[in-house]
Write an enzyme that holds these catalytic residues in place. Structure first.
Site, PDB file in Angstrom:
ATOM      1  N   PRO A 110       0.775  -1.174  -0.093  1.00 31.78           N
ATOM      2  CG  PRO A 110      -0.120  -1.129   2.074  1.00 31.78           C
ATOM      3  CD  PRO A 110       0.568  -2.126   1.315  1.00 31.78           C
ATOM      4  CG  ASN A 111      -0.315   4.528   1.105  1.00 34.51           C
ATOM      5  OD1 ASN A 111      -1.243   4.988   0.388  1.00 34.51           O
ATOM      6  ND2 ASN A 111      -0.489   3.828   2.329  1.00 34.51           N
ATOM      7  NE  ARG A 169       0.280  13.203  -2.282  1.00 35.78           N
ATOM      8  CZ  ARG A 169       0.028  13.280  -3.571  1.00 35.78           C
ATOM      9  NH1 ARG A 169       1.017  13.543  -4.535  1.00 35.78           N
ATOM     10  NH2 ARG A 169      -1.362  13.148  -4.054  1.00 35.78           N
ATOM     11  CE1 TYR A 209       8.895   5.077   2.990  1.00 35.56           C
ATOM     12  CE2 TYR A 209       7.385   7.258   2.996  1.00 35.56           C
ATOM     13  CZ  TYR A 209       7.654   5.988   3.531  1.00 35.56           C
ATOM     14  OH  TYR A 209       7.010   5.501   4.276  1.00 35.56           O
ATOM     15  CG  ASN A 232       8.549  -2.017   0.874  1.00 38.58           C
ATOM     16  OD1 ASN A 232       7.761  -2.055   1.870  1.00 38.58           O
ATOM     17  ND2 ASN A 232       9.103  -0.864   0.537  1.00 38.58           N
ATOM     18  CB  ALA A 246       1.287   0.325   6.527  1.00 37.25           C
ATOM     19  CD  GLU A 257      10.479  -7.513   6.336  1.00 40.16           C
ATOM     20  OE1 GLU A 257      10.758  -8.655   6.705  1.00 40.16           O
ATOM     21  OE2 GLU A 257      10.006  -6.543   7.150  1.00 40.16           O
ATOM     22  CG  HIS A 316      10.958  -2.170   5.386  1.00 40.37           C
ATOM     23  ND1 HIS A 316       9.410  -2.294   5.032  1.00 40.37           N
ATOM     24  CD2 HIS A 316      11.112  -3.299   5.973  1.00 40.37           C
ATOM     25  CE1 HIS A 316       9.008  -3.335   5.313  1.00 40.37           C
ATOM     26  NE2 HIS A 316       9.821  -3.982   6.016  1.00 40.37           N
ATOM     27  CB  SER A 333      12.404   4.551   5.504  1.00 36.69           C
ATOM     28  OG  SER A 333      11.253   3.655   5.988  1.00 36.69           O
ATOM     29  NE  ARG A 358       9.592   6.306   8.870  1.00 35.46           N
ATOM     30  CZ  ARG A 358       8.745   6.240   7.910  1.00 35.46           C
ATOM     31  NH1 ARG A 358       9.016   5.175   6.835  1.00 35.46           N
ATOM     32  NH2 ARG A 358       8.017   6.722   7.763  1.00 35.46           N
TER      33      ARG A 358
HETATM   34  O1  CA2 Z   1      10.385   1.997   4.223  1.00 34.92           O
HETATM   35  C1  CA2 Z   1       9.637   1.332   3.667  1.00 34.92           C
HETATM   36  O2  CA2 Z   1       9.577   0.999   2.650  1.00 34.92           O
HETATM   37  C2  CA2 Z   1       7.968   0.976   4.284  1.00 34.92           C
HETATM   38  O3  CA2 Z   1       7.610  -0.150   3.979  1.00 34.92           O
HETATM   39  C3  CA2 Z   1       7.093   2.044   3.523  1.00 34.92           C
HETATM   40  C4  CA2 Z   1       5.599   2.021   4.266  1.00 34.92           C
HETATM   41  C5  CA2 Z   1       5.710   2.212   5.747  1.00 34.92           C
HETATM   42  O4  CA2 Z   1       4.535   2.026   6.197  1.00 34.92           O
HETATM   43  C6  CA2 Z   1       6.594   1.395   6.362  1.00 34.92           C
HETATM   44  O5  CA2 Z   1       6.663   1.528   7.572  1.00 34.92           O
HETATM   45  C7  CA2 Z   1       8.235   1.457   5.952  1.00 34.92           C
HETATM   46  C8  CA2 Z   1       4.913   3.231   3.755  1.00 34.92           C
HETATM   47  C9  CA2 Z   1       5.021   3.288   2.121  1.00 34.92           C
HETATM   48  C10 CA2 Z   1       4.118   4.768   1.609  1.00 34.92           C
HETATM   49  O6  CA2 Z   1       4.939   5.018   0.601  1.00 34.92           O
HETATM   50  C11 CA2 Z   1       4.900   6.109   0.137  1.00 34.92           C
HETATM   51  C12 CA2 Z   1       5.677   6.614  -0.764  1.00 34.92           C
HETATM   52  C13 CA2 Z   1       5.552   7.828  -1.340  1.00 34.92           C
HETATM   53  C14 CA2 Z   1       4.993   8.854  -0.555  1.00 34.92           C
HETATM   54  C15 CA2 Z   1       4.063   8.441   0.228  1.00 34.92           C
HETATM   55  C16 CA2 Z   1       4.059   7.327   0.833  1.00 34.92           C
END
Ligand code: CA2
Length: 167
Positions: A30-31, A38, A43, A95, A98, A119, A121, A123, A128
């Site tokens: 997701p996202n 964004r 990211y 990945n 969330a 897996e 990530h 970030s 965090r």
């Molecule tokens: O660091 C990562 O790759 C995460 O998997 C990213 C997830 C977050 O919930 C994990 O804790 C760590 C969030 C992905 C959101 O991706 C976005 C990308 C660009 C702009 C906004 C959100």
């Protein structure tokens, strides 16, 4: 005259004995479709399409074939993992976004297929919020790549192909 068959490229990682490329699946949760649009401070600037192309190129460089796929829906991710099993996918880079921190369903799907997975990530989740420190997936992963930005996908592909090639 007897034709001499051309020998297969020797010892090329990612190629099975019969020279059919190893199939890998890249799942983004997701996202992650918002990559590059964004929150660049967290990211980065690369878009999802760019990340997917780079991961597929790395797989191809190693003699494997990578299919990228993204969904914002937990059940769809579960079903994609089930399908991977029947499609002859050798391993998964995931990945789960969330859902990493919440989804026993995705964990169970990975466990049920028993496919090796890495897996990723973007970030450093451990630097965090505390709720990002727990992963339902990590204990079953072949490896984890965290905090190297979108380069982590390339590193994950390398690690997965090497692990699968080692048998
Ligand atoms: O660091 C990562 O790759 C995460 O998997 C990213 C997830 C977050 O919930 C994990 O804790 C760590 C969030 C992905 C959101 O991706 C976005 C990308 C660009 C702009 C906004 C959100």
């Amino acid at each position: 005259m007897t034709a001499t068959p051309t020998p297969a490229a020797p010892g090329r990682a990612g190629l099975a004995q019969d020279d059919i490329a190893m199939k890998l699946l890249l799942i983004n949760g997701p996202n992650l479709n918002l990559l590059g649009l964004r929150e660049p401070a967290t990211y980065g600037h690369a878009t999802l399409a760019e990340v997917e192309r780079a991961a597929a190129a790395e797989a191809a460089r190693m003699g494997a074939e990578l299919a990228p796929w993204q969904s914002n829906h937990e059940g769809a991710i579960v079903e994609r993992i089930h399908a991977a099993h029947t499609e002859g996918v050798a391993g998964i880079v995931i990945n789960a976004g969330a859902y990493t921190h919440t989804s026993i369903a995705i964990r169970d799907a990975l466990a049920a297929t028993a496919l090796p997975f890495v897996e990723v990530h973007i970030s450093n989740v451990h630097a965090r919020e505390p709720f990002r420190h727990r992963s339902y997936l990590s204990a079953m992963a072949a490896g984890i790549v965290v905090g190297f930005g979108v380069d982590g996908y390339r590193l994950a592909v390398q690690g997965l192909v090497r692990r699968l090639s080692a048998g």
